[in-house]
Design an enzyme around this catalytic site. Structure first.
Site, short mmCIF file in Angstrom:
data_model
loop_
_atom_site.label_atom_id
_atom_site.label_comp_id
_atom_site.label_asym_id
_atom_site.label_seq_id
_atom_site.Cartn_x
_atom_site.Cartn_y
_atom_site.Cartn_z
CG HIS A 78 12.97 0.29 9.75
ND1 HIS A 78 13.66 -0.01 10.91
CD2 HIS A 78 12.65 1.60 9.86
CE1 HIS A 78 13.75 1.06 11.67
NE2 HIS A 78 13.13 2.06 11.05
N GLY B 74 4.76 -4.64 8.47
CA GLY B 74 5.17 -4.48 7.08
C GLY B 74 4.14 -4.99 6.11
N GLY C 91 1.68 0.01 10.54
CA GLY C 91 2.58 1.16 10.51
C GLY C 91 1.97 2.36 9.84
NE ARG C 92 5.17 3.47 4.19
CZ ARG C 92 6.06 2.48 4.21
NH1 ARG C 92 5.67 1.26 4.59
NH2 ARG C 92 7.31 2.69 3.87
#
Length: 363
Positions: A256, A288, A310-311
């Site tokens: 996550h 991740g 993700g980010r």
């Protein structure tokens, strides 16, 4: 923007995104040990290139759940894209479509599933949390299938929300102008309620997430949707084997983004045992800490079929909208192809564990 690396995008995005939203995006749980571990694991890996190989043509194409993609680099589920760009997930989907890349849409998307699907030429998967209101899950699953989504992605690592100290200190609540529009407003009310010494998102999760989820519950979801079910949040061989045994169409090795159990193993470190346990029964994806084509190459060499950003997706969206997302995917894919050529691996079939020097436990 084409020449900007992920870290460059991060610097630009930080200048544009409000401080508490930035902390929501960037923050992890606890002391953020796992956030740091994710990127450190990639930095520690060393490559073993081969020479005298014909790399005049390099192929980054991959097939996932019967969909042919131009790149093994996709977009991980992240919530509330309208917090960083007015077009939200519609722009993200359009950017992914330009590069024929996978986009995993979050349950807490700020645009409707139908609007997100409209511009998307590439495959879309829908990420779900296990809610106490199972009818809400079933409704989303039906809408996803009708809109043309290709899979459901169940996040299995969130019986409750991780203790995200930045959000607690900021008393973070989602701006009322940005909503998880695919869920009933009554389900989401707590996420907008700013409270002293608390995160509204944690309060919302405590009210709505069902911590009783077990392997037996997967049959319920599979009975209610024709879409294949992918499990996200697998970090151990034991859970990987159980996922295969219970019919998972794919697994995503994920912690996550370091936002759940602090101190959990870095995803790159968990990847080999998951790949070994799956033993080719289904695709293995990983997220991740992926920031570059080199990172993607390392993960692919350790057995991943694809990697998810993700980010960096939010950094690119904030700074360049749909074109920014497309540029990010293009840059990371071009970077991957470049490193594949220098490593003497002209196709993804040639990328295997022999590319990675054995890593000691010294890290």
């Amino acid at each position: 923007m084409t020449d900007l690396r992920a870290d460059d995008l991060r610097t630009l995005a930080r200048q544009q995104i409000p401080a508490e939203v930035w902390d929501f995006i960037e923050g992890g749980s606890g002391d953020e040990l796992t956030v740091a571990a994710n990127t450190a694991a990639f930095a520690a890996a060393r490559l073993r290139p081969r020479v005298m190989v014909d790399v005049s043509a390099v192929d980054t194409g991959v097939t996932l759940l019967d969909a042919r993609l131009d790149t093994p680099v996709g977009l991980a589920p992240t919530a509330y894209h309208q917090l960083v760009h007015p077009d939200g997930e519609v722009a993200t989907a359009a950017g992914a479509a330009k590069e024929n890349a996978l986009f995993v849409v979050a349950m807490f998307a700020s645009r409707t599933l139908e609007d997100i699907a409209a511009p998307a030429a590439g495959p879309l998967w829908l990420q779900l949390y296990w809610l106490r209101d199972r009818d809400a899950i079933a409704r989303l699953a039906r809408r996803a299938a009708a809109a043309g989504f290709a899979a459901l992605v169940l996040a299995v690592d969130a019986p409750r929300l991780g203790r995200r100290l930045r959000d607690i200190r900021n008393r973070f609540a989602v701006d009322g102008r940005v909503r998880a529009v695919n869920l009933d407003a009554s389900l989401m009310a707590a996420s907008h309620d700013r409270q002293a010494g608390a995160s509204a998102l944690a309060a919302h999760a405590a009210q709505t997430f069902d911590a009783s989820l077990t392997w037996a519950d997967l049959a319920w979801l599979r009975e209610r949707s024709p879409l294949p079910v992918v499990l996200k949040g697998i970090l151990t061989a034991e859970d990987a084997a159980a996922a295969v045994a219970h019919g998972a169409a794919a697994v995503i090795v994920s912690n996550h983004g370091g936002r759940q159990l602090d101190g959990a193993v870095a995803t790159l470190d968990a990847l080999p045992e998951v790949v070994e346990a799956v033993d080719g029964a289904c695709p293995v994806l990983v997220d991740g800490g992926v920031r570059s084509g080199r990172d993607a190459l390392i993960a692919l060499a350790l057995g991943a079929d694809a990697v998810l950003l993700g980010r960096p997706t939010l950094w690119a969206l904030a700074t360049g909208g749909s074109d920014g997302v497309a540029d990010l995917l293009r840059h990371v894919t071009d970077d991957l192809a470049h490193d594949m050529a220098l490593a003497g691996r002209p196709s993804l079939r040639d990328v295997d564990r022999r590319l990675i020097r054995a890593v000691t436990n010294a890290r």
